[in-house]
Design a protein around this motif. Structure first.
Motif, PDB file in Angstrom:
ATOM      1  N   SER A  77       0.817  -1.218   0.000  1.00 30.94           N
ATOM      2  CA  SER A  77       0.000   0.000   0.000  1.00 30.94           C
ATOM      3  C   SER A  77       0.844   1.259   0.000  1.00 30.94           C
ATOM      4  O   SER A  77       0.368   2.335  -0.392  1.00 30.94           O
ATOM      5  N   VAL A 155      -4.263   6.708  -0.929  1.00 33.78           N
ATOM      6  CA  VAL A 155      -3.551   5.889   0.061  1.00 33.78           C
ATOM      7  C   VAL A 155      -2.049   6.104  -0.074  1.00 33.78           C
ATOM      8  O   VAL A 155      -1.334   6.286   0.922  1.00 33.78           O
ATOM      9  N   SER A 174      -5.882   4.271   6.441  1.00 34.45           N
ATOM     10  CA  SER A 174      -6.039   3.361   5.307  1.00 34.45           C
ATOM     11  C   SER A 174      -7.219   2.415   5.529  1.00 34.45           C
ATOM     12  O   SER A 174      -7.991   2.147   4.603  1.00 34.45           O
TER      13      SER A 174
END
Length: 292
Positions: A77, A155, A174
């Protein structure tokens, strides 16, 4: 889960994806050759070709994404990988759902027997509208992809700037984005093609029920070709519905972020997610005379 069992499910996932790639590639190859030989395709073949192509590439992207996420969970991520894989996966996945829905509609239009003017009009107009419907599906998929890309980019930017609202950690922010943005977006974007799919099945079931009743009243055998065609179509569509529902449910749960690569059920869940795109092509091949 023991490493041996986890490795078994990982191997099963790879084999399932490779079988799906083989089956979908076969559909694309046969129908592409048919397109080159005849210069055109029937509406049903156009949908099959589009569905096979989207599933073929989705299997490759999905397999690469699953292994990258499993091996690089820490920076998935926080790096550009989520954006890169998401850009391709979201487009192909949305397109696949829409193409599957149009296939069920075409199936219903060919088999169901209704005399209502609206249904007859749709039955007459639908084959000629297939190219436009496929194009519209690609456009919708592109718009959906942009919406998901914005979330994935947010993100990534949140990790870089480290300025998050409410003194939240990156993990908390997140997670909130997963629940309040990605999950509702997934539900909304998949609701419409899934609704079309369910309506098609409901119409076909109702058609079979009415046809069986007419056969009983007219003292004809319930095993006549028309009834058998209804029954075969219904069995095929119900099997498709089960696989479709598994795929839909697994995607929604995956969007909620319940299964990370650290979970014992990560690889079994990946198998469930890609079961429809891997198994259903074999049903299509067996039920299609040209492909068979």
């Amino acid at each position: 889960m023991q490493p041996v069992l986890s490795g078994f499910f990982m191997l099963l996932f790879v084999l399932l994806c490779l079988l799906g790639i083989l089956a979908n590639g076969f559909i694309v190859l046969v129908l592409s050759r048919e397109r080159m030989r005849r210069g055109r395709l029937l509406p049903s073949d156009m949908i099959l070709l589009s569905l096979g192509a989207s599933r073929f590439f989705l299997q490759w992207v999905g397999m690469a994404n699953s292994f990258y996420y499993f091996l690089h969970l820490a920076d998935y991520s926080t790096g550009p990988a989520r954006q890169f894989f998401g850009l391709h996966w979201d487009f192909l996945n949305t397109a696949t759902f829409w193409f599957s829905s149009w296939l069920s509609v075409l199936f219903c239009m060919k088999i169901a027997n209704f005399t209502h003017p609206t249904f007859l009009w749709l039955k007459w107009r639908f084959p000629g509208s297939v190219p436009w419907l496929l194009t519209a599906s690609l456009l919708i998929s592109f718009i959906v992809t942009l919406l998901f890309f914005w979330g994935n980019h947010a993100v990534y930017q949140g990790f870089l700037i480290r300025k998050l609202p409410g003194n939240m950690t990156f993990r908390q922010w997140s997670r909130r984005l997963e629940i309040h943005y990605f999950l509702p977006l997934k539900l909304i974007t998949l609701f419409f093609p899934c609704s079309i799919f369910v309506v098609s099945i409901a119409l076909l079931i109702n058609s079979l029920r009415r046809h069986t009743g007419r056969m009983r009243l007219s003292a004809h055998s319930p095993q006549d070709p028309s009834a058998q065609a209804h029954t075969r179509a219904l069995k095929s569509l119900i099997s498709f519905l089960i696989l479709y529902a598994l795929s839909f449910g697994s995607l929604i749960i995956d969007a909620a972020g319940f299964f990370s690569s650290k979970s014992d059920w990560y690889w079994p869940w990946q198998i469930v997610m890609y079961l429809c795109t891997s198994v259903h092509p074999f049903f299509l091949i067996l039920s299609n005379l040209r492909l068979r």
